[in-house]
Design an enzyme around this catalytic site. Sequence first.
Site, PDB file in Angstrom:
ATOM      1  N   HIS A  16       0.877  -1.115   0.045  1.00 33.27           N
ATOM      2  CA  HIS A  16      -0.099   0.199   0.047  1.00 33.27           C
ATOM      3  C   HIS A  16       1.000   1.301  -0.071  1.00 33.27           C
ATOM      4  CE1 HIS A  16      -3.017  -2.602   2.286  1.00 33.27           C
ATOM      5  NE2 HIS A  16      -3.552  -2.356   1.341  1.00 33.27           N
ATOM      6  N   LYS A  40     -17.076  -7.394   8.616  1.00 32.09           N
ATOM      7  CA  LYS A  40     -15.672  -7.960   8.783  1.00 32.09           C
ATOM      8  C   LYS A  40     -15.293  -7.813  10.054  1.00 32.09           C
ATOM      9  CE  LYS A  40     -13.452  -7.598   4.242  1.00 32.09           C
ATOM     10  NZ  LYS A  40     -12.244  -6.940   3.598  1.00 32.09           N
ATOM     11  N   ARG A  89      -1.843  -6.472  -8.022  1.00 30.18           N
ATOM     12  CA  ARG A  89      -0.767  -7.183  -7.899  1.00 30.18           C
ATOM     13  C   ARG A  89      -0.480  -8.456  -9.108  1.00 30.18           C
ATOM     14  NH1 ARG A  89      -2.348  -8.497  -2.097  1.00 30.18           N
ATOM     15  NH2 ARG A  89      -4.134  -8.590  -3.260  1.00 30.18           N
ATOM     16  N   SER A 127      -2.520  -7.835   3.236  1.00 32.83           N
ATOM     17  CA  SER A 127      -2.965  -7.512   4.502  1.00 32.83           C
ATOM     18  C   SER A 127      -3.249  -9.109   5.031  1.00 32.83           C
ATOM     19  CB  SER A 127      -4.166  -6.932   4.714  1.00 32.83           C
ATOM     20  OG  SER A 127      -3.739  -5.493   4.192  1.00 32.83           O
TER      21      SER A 127
HETATM   22  O1  PNS Z   1      -8.678  -3.105   0.725  1.00 28.84           O
HETATM   23  P1  PNS Z   1      -9.656  -4.089   0.110  1.00 28.84           P
HETATM   24  O2  PNS Z   1     -10.547  -4.739   1.102  1.00 28.84           O
HETATM   25  O3  PNS Z   1      -9.367  -4.716  -1.098  1.00 28.84           O
HETATM   26  O4  PNS Z   1     -10.738  -2.795  -0.298  1.00 28.84           O
HETATM   27  C1  PNS Z   1     -12.057  -3.082  -0.813  1.00 28.84           C
HETATM   28  C2  PNS Z   1     -12.800  -1.659  -1.019  1.00 28.84           C
HETATM   29  C3  PNS Z   1     -12.998  -1.008   0.244  1.00 28.84           C
HETATM   30  C4  PNS Z   1     -12.323  -1.035  -2.029  1.00 28.84           C
HETATM   31  C5  PNS Z   1     -14.181  -2.178  -1.383  1.00 28.84           C
HETATM   32  O5  PNS Z   1     -14.900  -3.395  -0.582  1.00 28.84           O
HETATM   33  C6  PNS Z   1     -15.250  -1.247  -1.419  1.00 28.84           C
HETATM   34  O6  PNS Z   1     -15.350  -0.260  -2.195  1.00 28.84           O
HETATM   35  N1  PNS Z   1     -16.260  -1.403  -0.397  1.00 28.84           N
HETATM   36  C7  PNS Z   1     -17.312  -0.146  -0.015  1.00 28.84           C
HETATM   37  C8  PNS Z   1     -18.581  -0.835  -0.634  1.00 28.84           C
HETATM   38  C9  PNS Z   1     -18.787  -0.632  -1.902  1.00 28.84           C
HETATM   39  O7  PNS Z   1     -18.623   0.373  -2.658  1.00 28.84           O
HETATM   40  N2  PNS Z   1     -19.410  -1.971  -2.918  1.00 28.84           N
HETATM   41  C10 PNS Z   1     -19.574  -1.757  -3.988  1.00 28.84           C
HETATM   42  C11 PNS Z   1     -18.054  -1.761  -5.009  1.00 28.84           C
HETATM   43  S1  PNS Z   1     -18.564  -1.835  -6.713  1.00 28.84           S
END
Ligand code: PNS
Length: 157
Positions: A16, A40, A89, A127
């Site tokens: 990150h 979560k 990645r 992570s």
């Molecule tokens: O670090 P991560 O867990 O891969 O991040 C995922 C994240 C936070 C980018 C994704 O889960 C997210 O955008 N969550 C918010 C809910 C949302 O907008 N969902 C619809 C996505 S199309």
Amino acid sequence: MLAVYPGSYDPITNGHVDIIERGRKIFDRLIIAVLMNPAKQPLFTLEERIDVLRELYPPDTGIVVEAFDGLLIDFAATRKADVIVRGIRYVSDFEYEFQMALMNRRLDERIETVFMLPSESYSYVSSRLVKEIFQFGGSVSGLVPDCVERRLKSRVT
Ligand code: PNS
């Protein structure tokens, strides 16, 4: 250009950090948006994750750290962001990211998703693996910033 770099950051990894460093060279302003996801069960609370990020990126870095819940695209729109940044990645990341980016574009086509590649030396860092290695007593040195390593260690001492 204002970019939002969203994630769970549980915890932030050097992968990150690498994306943030690359992103700040391209975008005028960067918001690190930390997902507060009650569904979560994170290792670090939202407050801890925000604390770590603000320690790494104090206000004089020009990087803003904020929590968000609900839809990412709504958060990005309220901040008038131009871009959502996501790190890729491997090809396996791409499948999920591709779907999410297109869905976000459908929800608000003014905001572009930009995929960035971390240094190949972090291409295997996540992570999830950091947490697993730590939980089973392995070394996470070099995989996460020092302040994260210290916080992880303080949990077992
Ligand atoms: O670090 P991560 O867990 O891969 O991040 C995922 C994240 C936070 C980018 C994704 O889960 C997210 O955008 N969550 C918010 C809910 C949302 O907008 N969902 C619809 C996505 S199309």
